[in-house]
Design a protein around this motif. Structure first.
Motif, mmCIF file in Angstrom:
data_model
loop_
_atom_site.group_PDB
_atom_site.id
_atom_site.type_symbol
_atom_site.label_atom_id
_atom_site.label_comp_id
_atom_site.label_asym_id
_atom_site.label_seq_id
_atom_site.Cartn_x
_atom_site.Cartn_y
_atom_site.Cartn_z
ATOM 1 N N ASN A 26 -5.239 -8.686 0.305
ATOM 2 C CA ASN A 26 -4.817 -7.402 0.886
ATOM 3 C C ASN A 26 -3.931 -6.562 -0.033
ATOM 4 O O ASN A 26 -3.354 -5.559 0.403
ATOM 5 C CB ASN A 26 -4.118 -7.592 2.247
ATOM 6 C CG ASN A 26 -5.059 -8.180 3.280
ATOM 7 O OD1 ASN A 26 -6.261 -7.912 3.268
ATOM 8 N ND2 ASN A 26 -4.529 -8.989 4.186
ATOM 9 N N GLN A 57 6.664 -4.810 3.749
ATOM 10 C CA GLN A 57 5.260 -4.799 4.158
ATOM 11 C C GLN A 57 4.918 -3.484 4.871
ATOM 12 O O GLN A 57 3.856 -2.890 4.659
ATOM 13 C CB GLN A 57 4.971 -5.980 5.092
ATOM 14 C CG GLN A 57 5.047 -7.338 4.420
ATOM 15 C CD GLN A 57 3.674 -7.890 4.037
ATOM 16 O OE1 GLN A 57 2.669 -7.199 4.118
ATOM 17 N NE2 GLN A 57 3.646 -9.136 3.617
ATOM 18 N N ASP A 61 2.437 -0.511 3.223
ATOM 19 C CA ASP A 61 1.273 -0.011 3.956
ATOM 20 C C ASP A 61 1.377 1.503 4.179
ATOM 21 O O ASP A 61 0.408 2.253 3.976
ATOM 22 C CB ASP A 61 1.170 -0.738 5.296
ATOM 23 C CG ASP A 61 0.046 -0.209 6.179
ATOM 24 O OD1 ASP A 61 -1.122 -0.485 5.861
ATOM 25 O OD2 ASP A 61 0.350 0.477 7.171
ATOM 26 N N ARG A 65 -1.090 4.586 2.392
ATOM 27 C CA ARG A 65 -1.981 5.387 3.225
ATOM 28 C C ARG A 65 -2.047 6.834 2.711
ATOM 29 O O ARG A 65 -2.969 7.572 3.053
ATOM 30 C CB ARG A 65 -1.519 5.369 4.681
ATOM 31 C CG ARG A 65 -1.780 4.032 5.387
ATOM 32 C CD ARG A 65 -1.196 4.035 6.795
ATOM 33 N NE ARG A 65 -1.331 2.734 7.427
ATOM 34 C CZ ARG A 65 -2.277 2.408 8.310
ATOM 35 N NH1 ARG A 65 -3.189 3.302 8.648
ATOM 36 N NH2 ARG A 65 -2.316 1.207 8.836
ATOM 37 N N PRO A 246 1.416 -2.660 9.438
ATOM 38 C CA PRO A 246 0.251 -3.111 8.660
ATOM 39 C C PRO A 246 -0.772 -3.888 9.484
ATOM 40 O O PRO A 246 -0.422 -4.805 10.220
ATOM 41 C CB PRO A 246 0.876 -4.010 7.586
ATOM 42 C CG PRO A 246 2.193 -4.438 8.147
ATOM 43 C CD PRO A 246 2.675 -3.306 8.994
ATOM 44 N N LYS A 248 -3.336 -5.118 7.673
ATOM 45 C CA LYS A 248 -3.731 -6.084 6.650
ATOM 46 C C LYS A 248 -2.501 -6.475 5.830
ATOM 47 O O LYS A 248 -2.255 -5.926 4.755
ATOM 48 C CB LYS A 248 -4.807 -5.482 5.740
ATOM 49 C CG LYS A 248 -6.096 -5.116 6.462
ATOM 50 C CD LYS A 248 -7.107 -4.517 5.487
ATOM 51 C CE LYS A 248 -8.412 -4.199 6.181
ATOM 52 N NZ LYS A 248 -9.418 -3.632 5.247
#
Length: 627
Positions: A26, A57, A61, A65, A246, A248
């Motif tokens: 990931n 984390q 994420d 994006r 997240p 993933k």
């Protein structure tokens, strides 16, 4: 194939090469040449600890994006890799692209605990970024600090371009968009920082002047730039079920401290323990919608291959839909071999029922955190836990088959007496006695009780931020008293005692309530070879003492000195949503051993209602009416 910053020859010389190679499950891969912004996220400790941090984390994420941004990661190289990077003059690099950190636009450093501060200087030096913010040029990355320790950023003020005060989901887009705009307009580094200073929650240290009284206390703290705000208001994400989280998660190569899916069920805490900084900083209490959590749990397990889900919260038992969520997770994952972990859970009938379904009884232990041995001292700290509830919970667990109990306490709490310390041993023995009231044939072997003590450190934005702290000698004396008392108990053979390092605690106390003058102390200690101070085998007390002596800094000024109500505190320029009036009121209630009920029993007027609602656990409209 991606280029590697390190040769195989170098990687083979370190203890854990997997810390430095990237390519985890990931991991996000983008073409850096296509990006307007390159952001390197840093946790200033080893890979295994940094990979366990949920905040990184989430931000990783969130940033990735954005189509214009590539967020990568770096962690503190362990001492073996540190030596090799210096020897071969290899600049510190990001895991994803293996590009040097100095080539990035931003270096964002998470400030999770005070004892990682020297590692920040390690990261900067190995990245070949000037240590002091004032020495950086237009070609150097913008260095940002965030996290719980940013609520007193002053000891680190000289090393950071700015600090983000509060939760990252709120205004980071504004921070990044302002950078793009400034870059497009060929703006300078200072012009960008001026734009940042106008964004709510951002603190640019160089835009403020600090003056001290002759006695060393703070005299004034004032902006020197028209773009700087006199008060920095923390940022709070109120819509936790409609924000970034997240799907993933990154999966580490090595076994991390949190090697599991982490499901944050809520932020904040209703309990109001007077020693607890997190319980104050993360107010108001905010829950994630149970349907949101169910979806995320399934997605994260499917996308990670993890075999455990941990429900993250300061007090999981206070999550209103806990039973529905836990039973759903058990039903959904019981055939997949996925375990459910419930930290911060009060031991009651529901908790025991759940744990009997999700844990191997013979291998698990139950954890209680009374914090203080006597009821009097638990009232002082507003723990909200009675001896009866502790013994009842322990007995219920014993009757359900548990025989291992962990007990967490603090030594050096305000108003503590020798009798309070002795009561820790008495309470541990009472719990053991409860176990042996069970008929022998029904017991699960012998009882095993582990008593662990840490030392109390007063923290900013808590009711105890004004209190004095014990000296190292006091701590050690109290430790010896408790150790001796434990040995006198009837069930002494069933009780094991663990404790923390006193000198390390004193250093934590210095930086927890420190001011801007401590930046020089950090720099001096780092020059003396101090890094990885939170690791006992790397902590060098003599090097720190030498730094204090060289600079003539008095440790007692920051630790054992009691503050008065009128003193200007180094973090007073930050609005954390908790009023100073409320904190002082709680401080006084502690002195009279008065308990404040938890938020669901009645609002204590802490100030958190300023964040879009009335009483924080109960949404209200602007007229104060319950919705």
């Amino acid at each position: 194939m991606r280029k590697l910053a390190l040769s195989d020859e170098i990687l083979m010389q370190v203890e854990k090469p997997a810390r430095y190679i990237g390519n985890e499950i990931n991991m996000v891969v983008k073409n850096p040449k296509d990006m307007d912004i390159r952001f390197c996220m840093c946790f200033p400790d080893v890979y295994e600890i940094g990979m366990s941090h949920l905040g990184i984390q989430i931000l990783y994420d969130m940033f990735n994006r954005r189509e214009d941004t590539y967020c990568e990661r770096v962690y503190s190289p362990w001492v073996d890799m540190d030596r090799l990077l210096r020897k071969h003059q290899i600049p510190l690099f990001a895991l994803e692209s293996q590009d040097p950190i100095r080539q990035f636009d931003f270096l964002g450093i998470t400030l999770q605990y005070e004892m990682c501060y020297t590692n920040i200087l390690q990261i900067l030096e190995l990245s070949q970024i000037p240590l002091l913010a004032k020495d950086r040029t237009e070609d150097d990355p913008i260095v940002i600090g965030g996290g719980p320790c940013a609520f007193n950023p002053e000891p680190l003020a000289d090393f950071f371009d700015f600090f983000y005060i509060g939760e990252g989901e709120t205004v980071y887009d504004q921070v990044l968009d302002a950078y793009k705009e400034n870059k497009k307009n060929n703006g300078t580094r200072k012009q960008y920082l001026e734009k940042v200073a106008e964004i709510e929650g951002m603190y640019v240290p160089m835009f403020y002047d600090v003056v001290y009284h002759e006695d060393g206390t703070l005299a004034s703290f004032t902006p020197n730039n028209p773009h700087a705000k006199p008060k920095i208001r923390k940022q709070v994400e109120m819509q936790l079920s409609d924000t970034f989280y997240p799907e993933k998660p990154l999966v580490p190569h090595l076994r991390a401290i949190q090697d599991r899916v982490v499901l944050e069920i809520q932020r904040g805490c209703i309990r109001g323990c007077r020693f607890c900084q997190a319980g104050m900083l993360y107010r108001p209490i905010r829950e994630r919608d149970v349907e949101f959590l169910k979806r995320r749990a399934v997605e994260m397990i499917q996308n990670s291959g993890h075999e455990e889900i941990s429900l993250s919260s300061l007090s999981s038992s206070d999550y209103s839909a806990l039973q529905e969520l836990v039973y759903y997770l058990i039903e959904t994952f019981q055939t997949q071999g996925v375990n459910i972990s419930l930290p911060s859970l009060r031991i009651d009938a529901f908790a025991l029922d759940v744990m009997s379904k999700v844990q191997d009884i013979k291998k698990s232990s139950l954890t209680f955190a009374p914090e203080a041995g006597s009821q009097r001292l638990r009232n002082v700290i507003n723990k909200g836990l009675t001896e009866e509830s502790i013994l009842t919970g322990a007995m219920s667990a014993f009757e359900s088959g548990w025989n291992k109990v962990k007990l967490y306490f603090m030594l050096g709490l305000p108003a503590e007496t020798a009798e309070d310390i002795e009561q820790i041993a008495v309470l541990a023995d009472k719990i053991a006695r409860e176990y042996y009231t069970i008929p022998k044939q029904e017991r699960n072997g012998k009882v095993a009780i582990t008593v662990s003590t840490s030392f109390f450190v007063p923290k900013p934005f808590t009711p105890f931020q004004w209190t004095s702290m014990d000296s190292a000698e006091d701590f050690l004396s109290k430790q010896r008293l408790l150790s001796g008392k434990l040995k006198e108990q009837l069930n002494a053979k069933s009780i094991r005692y663990n404790w923390h390092d006193a000198e390390l605690t004193m250093l934590e106390g210095v930086f927890a309530r420190g001011d801007r003058r401590l930046s020089s102390l950090l720099l001096e200690a780092y020059k003396n070879g101090c890094i990885f101070d939170s690791w006992s085998e790397q902590f060098h007390s003599d090097a720190w003492k030498k730094a204090f002596g060289t600079l003539g800094i008095d440790m007692d000024f920051y630790t054992t000195r009691e503050r008065n109500k009128e003193e200007l505190l180094p973090w007073d320029f930050i609005d954390a949503g908790i009023t100073k009036t409320f904190l002082w009121k709680e401080y006084e209630k502690g002195q009279t051993e008065t308990v404040t009920p938890n938020c669901r029993k009645g609002c204590a007027g802490c100030g958190a209602k300023v964040f879009h609602g009335g009483v924080c656990y109960e949404p209200r409209n602007e007229a104060g009416e319950t919705l």
